[in-house]
Design a protein around this motif. Structure first.
Motif, PDB file in Angstrom:
ATOM      1  N   HIS A 145      24.091 -13.206  23.510  1.00 38.32           N
ATOM      2  CA  HIS A 145      24.757 -11.923  23.265  1.00 38.32           C
ATOM      3  C   HIS A 145      26.184 -11.995  23.801  1.00 38.32           C
ATOM      4  O   HIS A 145      26.422 -12.493  24.908  1.00 38.32           O
ATOM      5  CB  HIS A 145      23.983 -10.800  23.952  1.00 38.32           C
ATOM      6  CG  HIS A 145      24.386  -9.430  23.522  1.00 38.32           C
ATOM      7  ND1 HIS A 145      25.559  -8.833  23.939  1.00 38.32           N
ATOM      8  CD2 HIS A 145      23.774  -8.521  22.710  1.00 38.32           C
ATOM      9  CE1 HIS A 145      25.647  -7.625  23.414  1.00 38.32           C
ATOM     10  NE2 HIS A 145      24.577  -7.411  22.664  1.00 38.32           N
TER      11      HIS A 145
ATOM     12  N   ASP B 266      28.063  -9.938  25.122  1.00 37.31           N
ATOM     13  CA  ASP B 266      28.439  -9.118  26.272  1.00 37.31           C
ATOM     14  C   ASP B 266      27.530  -9.346  27.477  1.00 37.31           C
ATOM     15  O   ASP B 266      27.540  -8.554  28.416  1.00 37.31           O
ATOM     16  CB  ASP B 266      28.409  -7.633  25.878  1.00 37.31           C
ATOM     17  CG  ASP B 266      29.278  -6.768  26.788  1.00 37.31           C
ATOM     18  OD1 ASP B 266      30.256  -7.300  27.355  1.00 37.31           O
ATOM     19  OD2 ASP B 266      28.980  -5.566  26.926  1.00 37.31           O
TER      20      ASP B 266
ATOM     21  N   ASP C   7      15.314  -6.596  21.054  1.00 34.92           N
ATOM     22  CA  ASP C   7      15.800  -5.296  20.573  1.00 34.92           C
ATOM     23  C   ASP C   7      14.907  -4.167  21.082  1.00 34.92           C
ATOM     24  O   ASP C   7      15.385  -3.152  21.595  1.00 34.92           O
ATOM     25  CB  ASP C   7      15.811  -5.268  19.041  1.00 34.92           C
ATOM     26  CG  ASP C   7      17.117  -5.791  18.464  1.00 34.92           C
ATOM     27  OD1 ASP C   7      18.017  -6.129  19.254  1.00 34.92           O
ATOM     28  OD2 ASP C   7      17.229  -5.859  17.233  1.00 34.92           O
TER      29      ASP C   7
ATOM     30  N   ARG D 199      16.696  -1.684  23.810  1.00 29.48           N
ATOM     31  CA  ARG D 199      17.444  -0.711  23.001  1.00 29.48           C
ATOM     32  C   ARG D 199      17.856   0.516  23.802  1.00 29.48           C
ATOM     33  O   ARG D 199      18.847   1.165  23.483  1.00 29.48           O
ATOM     34  CB  ARG D 199      16.631  -0.287  21.779  1.00 29.48           C
ATOM     35  CG  ARG D 199      15.371   0.500  22.068  1.00 29.48           C
ATOM     36  CD  ARG D 199      14.874   1.213  20.793  1.00 29.48           C
ATOM     37  NE  ARG D 199      14.637   0.288  19.709  1.00 29.48           N
ATOM     38  CZ  ARG D 199      13.437  -0.152  19.331  1.00 29.48           C
ATOM     39  NH1 ARG D 199      12.359   0.254  19.995  1.00 29.48           N
ATOM     40  NH2 ARG D 199      13.294  -0.970  18.328  1.00 29.48           N
ATOM     41  N   ARG D 200      17.108   0.850  24.866  1.00 29.96           N
ATOM     42  CA  ARG D 200      17.468   2.038  25.647  1.00 29.96           C
ATOM     43  C   ARG D 200      18.839   1.897  26.296  1.00 29.96           C
ATOM     44  O   ARG D 200      19.468   2.881  26.661  1.00 29.96           O
ATOM     45  CB  ARG D 200      16.416   2.316  26.714  1.00 29.96           C
ATOM     46  CG  ARG D 200      16.431   1.328  27.872  1.00 29.96           C
ATOM     47  CD  ARG D 200      15.542   1.780  29.017  1.00 29.96           C
ATOM     48  NE  ARG D 200      14.137   1.598  28.707  1.00 29.96           N
ATOM     49  CZ  ARG D 200      13.163   1.825  29.587  1.00 29.96           C
ATOM     50  NH1 ARG D 200      13.460   2.254  30.799  1.00 29.96           N
ATOM     51  NH2 ARG D 200      11.905   1.625  29.265  1.00 29.96           N
ATOM     52  N   TRP D 201      19.300   0.635  26.454  1.00 29.32           N
ATOM     53  CA  TRP D 201      20.628   0.402  27.019  1.00 29.32           C
ATOM     54  C   TRP D 201      21.656   0.098  25.932  1.00 29.32           C
ATOM     55  O   TRP D 201      22.750  -0.372  26.226  1.00 29.32           O
ATOM     56  CB  TRP D 201      20.574  -0.731  28.035  1.00 29.32           C
ATOM     57  CG  TRP D 201      19.773  -0.347  29.241  1.00 29.32           C
ATOM     58  CD1 TRP D 201      20.145   0.508  30.246  1.00 29.32           C
ATOM     59  CD2 TRP D 201      18.448  -0.772  29.560  1.00 29.32           C
ATOM     60  NE1 TRP D 201      19.135   0.636  31.168  1.00 29.32           N
ATOM     61  CE2 TRP D 201      18.075  -0.141  30.779  1.00 29.32           C
ATOM     62  CE3 TRP D 201      17.524  -1.626  28.956  1.00 29.32           C
ATOM     63  CZ2 TRP D 201      16.843  -0.331  31.380  1.00 29.32           C
ATOM     64  CZ3 TRP D 201      16.293  -1.813  29.559  1.00 29.32           C
ATOM     65  CH2 TRP D 201      15.960  -1.170  30.753  1.00 29.32           C
ATOM     66  N   GLY D 202      21.281   0.328  24.683  1.00 29.79           N
ATOM     67  CA  GLY D 202      22.214   0.150  23.586  1.00 29.79           C
ATOM     68  C   GLY D 202      22.468  -1.293  23.209  1.00 29.79           C
ATOM     69  O   GLY D 202      23.466  -1.599  22.547  1.00 29.79           O
ATOM     70  N   LEU D 203      21.567  -2.197  23.594  1.00 29.44           N
ATOM     71  CA  LEU D 203      21.749  -3.612  23.287  1.00 29.44           C
ATOM     72  C   LEU D 203      20.981  -3.980  22.029  1.00 29.44           C
ATOM     73  O   LEU D 203      19.844  -3.553  21.833  1.00 29.44           O
ATOM     74  CB  LEU D 203      21.261  -4.475  24.456  1.00 29.44           C
ATOM     75  CG  LEU D 203      22.056  -4.326  25.752  1.00 29.44           C
ATOM     76  CD1 LEU D 203      21.370  -5.074  26.882  1.00 29.44           C
ATOM     77  CD2 LEU D 203      23.469  -4.834  25.566  1.00 29.44           C
ATOM     78  N   SER D 204      21.607  -4.789  21.186  1.00 29.15           N
ATOM     79  CA  SER D 204      20.965  -5.221  19.952  1.00 29.15           C
ATOM     80  C   SER D 204      21.185  -6.711  19.750  1.00 29.15           C
ATOM     81  O   SER D 204      22.278  -7.229  19.988  1.00 29.15           O
ATOM     82  CB  SER D 204      21.529  -4.450  18.754  1.00 29.15           C
ATOM     83  OG  SER D 204      20.983  -4.946  17.552  1.00 29.15           O
TER      84      SER D 204
END
Length: 261
Positions: free
Chosen positions: A23, A25, A184, A188-193
């Motif tokens: 990823h 980031d 995912d 996803r709760r932390w906005g990561l995909s």
């Protein structure tokens, strides 16, 4: 944001970390003992001190820790600089599965990804390399008996019985079958995909102190060889080591308790 990858040794923590680090980031480091500050404060020693020295920030950290009287805050600031341009950083460390309270004290807002693998596979893997000539005291997870391996796994799994809203359990079997989709769902709760990332055929070793942990004395460690190859889902369970050991019945019971039939 801090993200820690924990769980029993031999549960797939390294490959999960390698995929996370694809990823753009995220930068997860490998067993650098960040929570050592809970014991040593500004005077960090051992692995964490070596890591900070290698990156030229050891004295900056100590100065900031003294000025703020808050070693954890000082370390978070230094690690943010080291991980830049990534804004999400953390550590993969199986020992933290037994030290979640200490981890929470040092990094109260961190997300914790707990990798859960079938305890029968984990116990077997802890026995698999017991006769390796490359085995050293550093390899604390290599055990000589089923009972020893079971005790280690049980001590790690105790922590996921707690009510921790920031602890997310990731089943390794689901991850091995569908790594991006499983990450995912977990993050996803932390906005990561991860769904849009290209599938990788090779995964770089996570950064650590000195050389990466895939080699020792220039030789590939047999228990890390799989991390140098594409991720694949095991087709069947390994033959049990010491299959006639009665302690396996306790391992079976532990596996069933966590939903493995």
């Amino acid at each position: 944001m801090q993200l820690f990858v924990v769980g029993p040794p031999r549960s797939g923590l390294t490959i999960v970390t390698q995929v996370l680090n694809h990823h753009h980031d995220i930068e997860i480091f490998d067993e650098i003992d960040l929570i050592d500050i809970a014991r040593s404060g500004e005077s960090v020693v051992g692995t964490l001190a070596a890591f900070l020295l290698e990156r030229g920030v050891y004295h900056d950290y100590r100065r900031s820790a003294r000025e703020t009287a808050d070693p954890a805050r000082a370390l978070r600031a230094v690690m943010t600089e080291i991980a830049s341009p990534c804004t999400i950083w953390g550590e993969k460390n199986p020992r933290y599965a037994m030290r979640l309270e200490m981890l929470r004290r040092c990094f109260p807002e961190a997300a914790v990804l707990f990798v859960l693998r079938d305890p029968r596979e984990v116990v077997n893997s802890c026995l698999l390399h017991r006769d390796s000539p490359l085995r050293t005291d550093l390899d604390f997870w290599i055990k000589n008996t089923v009972a020893e391996a079971l005790a280690l796994v049980e001590s790690c799994l105790d922590s996921i019985k707690t009510d921790d809203a920031e602890l997310v359990v990731l089943r390794f079997e689901a991850f091995a079958a569908q790594p991006r989709q499983t990450l995912d769902a977990a993050l996803r709760r932390w906005g990561l995909s991860f769904a849009d990332a290209a599938a990788a055929l090779a995964h770089r070793a996570p950064e650590t102190v000195g050389d990466n942990q895939f080699y020792r004395g220039g030789i590939t460690l047999p228990w890390k060889a799989g991390n140098l190859a594409p991720l694949h889902h095991a087709s069947s369970a390994r033959v049990r080591i010491d299959a006639d050991d009665p302690a396996w019945s306790q391992v079976d019971a532990l596996a069933q308790r966590f939903g493995y039939n």
